[in-house]
Design a protein around this motif. Structure first.
Motif, PDB file in Angstrom:
ATOM      1  N   UNK A 210       0.996  -1.207  -0.070  1.00 19.25           N
ATOM      2  CA  UNK A 210       0.224   0.088  -0.010  1.00 19.25           C
ATOM      3  C   UNK A 210       0.744   1.217  -0.057  1.00 19.25           C
ATOM      4  N   UNK A 211       2.097   1.281   0.867  1.00 16.69           N
ATOM      5  CA  UNK A 211       2.698   2.353   0.787  1.00 16.69           C
ATOM      6  C   UNK A 211       3.259   2.588  -0.625  1.00 16.69           C
ATOM      7  N   UNK A 212       3.938   1.485  -1.085  1.00 22.75           N
ATOM      8  CA  UNK A 212       4.624   1.744  -2.265  1.00 22.75           C
ATOM      9  C   UNK A 212       3.718   2.030  -3.333  1.00 22.75           C
ATOM     10  N   UNK A 213       2.624   1.598  -3.631  1.00 21.95           N
ATOM     11  CA  UNK A 213       1.566   1.991  -4.690  1.00 21.95           C
ATOM     12  C   UNK A 213       1.075   3.294  -4.331  1.00 21.95           C
ATOM     13  N   UNK A 214       0.489   3.536  -3.104  1.00 20.38           N
ATOM     14  CA  UNK A 214       0.138   4.912  -2.987  1.00 20.38           C
ATOM     15  C   UNK A 214       1.006   6.079  -2.949  1.00 20.38           C
ATOM     16  N   UNK A 215       2.146   6.067  -2.445  1.00 24.93           N
ATOM     17  CA  UNK A 215       3.197   6.993  -2.431  1.00 24.93           C
ATOM     18  C   UNK A 215       3.594   7.396  -4.017  1.00 24.93           C
ATOM     19  N   UNK A 216       3.972   6.403  -4.654  1.00 22.83           N
ATOM     20  CA  UNK A 216       4.157   6.402  -6.100  1.00 22.83           C
ATOM     21  C   UNK A 216       3.043   7.168  -6.777  1.00 22.83           C
ATOM     22  N   UNK A 217       2.074   6.679  -6.663  1.00 18.73           N
ATOM     23  CA  UNK A 217       0.818   7.278  -7.408  1.00 18.73           C
ATOM     24  C   UNK A 217       0.393   8.628  -7.050  1.00 18.73           C
ATOM     25  N   UNK A 218       0.507   9.015  -5.879  1.00 14.62           N
ATOM     26  CA  UNK A 218      -0.111  10.480  -5.071  1.00 14.62           C
ATOM     27  C   UNK A 218       1.404  11.418  -5.285  1.00 14.62           C
ATOM     28  N   UNK A 219       2.416  10.942  -4.973  1.00 11.39           N
ATOM     29  CA  UNK A 219       3.715  11.902  -4.943  1.00 11.39           C
ATOM     30  C   UNK A 219       4.848  11.575  -5.922  1.00 11.39           C
ATOM     31  N   UNK A 220       4.827  10.635  -6.719  1.00 14.10           N
ATOM     32  CA  UNK A 220       5.923  10.306  -7.586  1.00 14.10           C
ATOM     33  C   UNK A 220       6.983   9.536  -6.758  1.00 14.10           C
ATOM     34  N   UNK A 221       6.860   9.081  -5.809  1.00 10.24           N
ATOM     35  CA  UNK A 221       8.087   8.448  -5.050  1.00 10.24           C
ATOM     36  C   UNK A 221       8.250   7.305  -5.730  1.00 10.24           C
ATOM     37  N   UNK A 222       9.783   6.865  -5.801  1.00  8.24           N
ATOM     38  CA  UNK A 222      10.088   5.669  -6.231  1.00  8.24           C
ATOM     39  C   UNK A 222      10.086   4.591  -5.376  1.00  8.24           C
ATOM     40  N   UNK A 223      10.628   3.325  -5.936  1.00 10.24           N
ATOM     41  CA  UNK A 223      10.751   2.167  -5.039  1.00 10.24           C
ATOM     42  C   UNK A 223      11.629   2.252  -3.883  1.00 10.24           C
ATOM     43  N   UNK A 224      12.690   3.031  -3.732  1.00 14.56           N
ATOM     44  CA  UNK A 224      13.385   3.234  -2.447  1.00 14.56           C
ATOM     45  C   UNK A 224      12.601   3.661  -1.443  1.00 14.56           C
ATOM     46  N   UNK A 225      11.269   4.384  -1.441  1.00 13.75           N
ATOM     47  CA  UNK A 225      10.377   4.412  -0.313  1.00 13.75           C
ATOM     48  C   UNK A 225       9.909   3.117   0.087  1.00 13.75           C
ATOM     49  N   UNK A 226       9.450   2.349  -0.876  1.00 14.62           N
ATOM     50  CA  UNK A 226       8.904   0.959  -0.616  1.00 14.62           C
ATOM     51  C   UNK A 226       9.989   0.259   0.100  1.00 14.62           C
ATOM     52  N   UNK A 227      11.237   0.156  -0.346  1.00 14.10           N
ATOM     53  CA  UNK A 227      12.251  -0.384   0.368  1.00 14.10           C
ATOM     54  C   UNK A 227      12.572   0.062   2.077  1.00 14.10           C
ATOM     55  N   UNK A 228      12.455   1.436   2.077  1.00 17.74           N
ATOM     56  CA  UNK A 228      12.359   1.727   3.588  1.00 17.74           C
ATOM     57  C   UNK A 228      11.039   1.374   4.137  1.00 17.74           C
ATOM     58  N   UNK A 229       9.978   1.224   3.815  1.00 17.72           N
ATOM     59  CA  UNK A 229       8.775   0.827   4.329  1.00 17.72           C
ATOM     60  C   UNK A 229       9.143  -0.628   4.646  1.00 17.72           C
ATOM     61  N   UNK A 230       9.557  -1.526   3.692  1.00 23.80           N
ATOM     62  CA  UNK A 230       9.607  -2.984   3.971  1.00 23.80           C
ATOM     63  C   UNK A 230      10.817  -3.192   5.086  1.00 23.80           C
ATOM     64  N   UNK A 231      12.055  -2.292   5.136  1.00 23.14           N
ATOM     65  CA  UNK A 231      12.840  -2.549   6.149  1.00 23.14           C
ATOM     66  C   UNK A 231      12.139  -2.295   7.611  1.00 23.14           C
ATOM     67  N   UNK A 232      11.307  -1.320   7.671  1.00 27.38           N
ATOM     68  CA  UNK A 232      10.469  -0.979   9.127  1.00 27.38           C
ATOM     69  C   UNK A 232       9.750  -2.091   9.503  1.00 27.38           C
ATOM     70  N   UNK A 233       8.942  -2.512   8.380  1.00 25.21           N
ATOM     71  CA  UNK A 233       7.918  -3.674   8.457  1.00 25.21           C
ATOM     72  C   UNK A 233       8.711  -5.048   9.039  1.00 25.21           C
ATOM     73  N   UNK A 234       9.740  -5.203   8.326  1.00 21.63           N
ATOM     74  CA  UNK A 234      10.751  -6.291   8.718  1.00 21.63           C
ATOM     75  C   UNK A 234      11.282  -6.314  10.010  1.00 21.63           C
TER      76      UNK A 234
END
Length: 181
Positions: free
Chosen positions: A22-46
């Motif tokens: 959800x973070x990866x998809x929404x932040x890319x769609x709404x703010x143009x953020x790349x996959x490095x944000x999804x990677x950060x969220x995945x580290x936090x979650x892991x």
């Protein structure tokens, strides 16, 4: 609040993956953020999934009609300070006060767990989230320009003293200017 919404502890199969997706998809769609944000969220979650103390750290999922539409995590920054992390409300569920309810869960848990302070890091495009934080008594502690997730941003750190009253406070004029109101 519409009864179709509920907030429950994170822990059902698929919750962790949904938070990252959800973070990866929404932040890319709404703010143009790349996959490095999804990677950060995945580290936090892991990190949370593999090594959290349930007496001091928790996470919640918001649901609408049984479908995941939001989340928030409360993790230890240090012995006295909790950190609010990865708040998200899906566009299909916005406008119902769900972000505030998720932040309230986090604040209540942190107080019950004995933390005296809470901090969070956000970025300038997240105006609605900042409004929720300010309405709960968080204050802007610092901000700094940076280039992350493929875009130029202003990172902001907000803090709250959990020993203070639990009533919502109005932001000071300088904080209003920081959020562009």
């Amino acid at each position: 609040m519409n009864e179709r919404f509920r907030i429950r502890p994170l822990g059902q199969p698929g919750d962790l993956g949904w938070v990252v997706m959800a973070h990866g998809e929404l932040y890319a769609a709404e703010f143009g953020w790349d996959a490095t944000f999804e990677a950060l969220v995945s580290r936090i979650v892991a990190d949370y999934a593999t090594d959290h103390d349930p007496r001091r750290e928790a996470a919640w999922i918001a649901e609408l009609d049984g479908r995941r539409v939001g989340c928030v995590f409360c993790v230890a920054a240090d012995q006295a300070t909790a950190q609010l992390r990865i708040l998200l409300v899906h566009p299909s569920a916005r406008g119902h006060g769900l972000g505030g309810r998720l932040v309230d869960e986090c604040l209540t848990f942190a107080r019950r767990s004995g933390y005296t302070h809470m901090t969070l890091w956000t970025n300038d495009p997240l105006v609605a989230a900042r409004r929720v934080y300010l309405s709960r008594g968080f204050t802007l502690a610092e901000q700094e320009r940076h280039h992350s997730f493929g875009v130029d941003l202003v990172g902001q750190v907000y803090e709250i003293d959990l020993r203070a009253g639990v009533e919502a406070v109005r932001p000071r004029p300088a904080e209003q200017a920081a959020i562009g109101d």
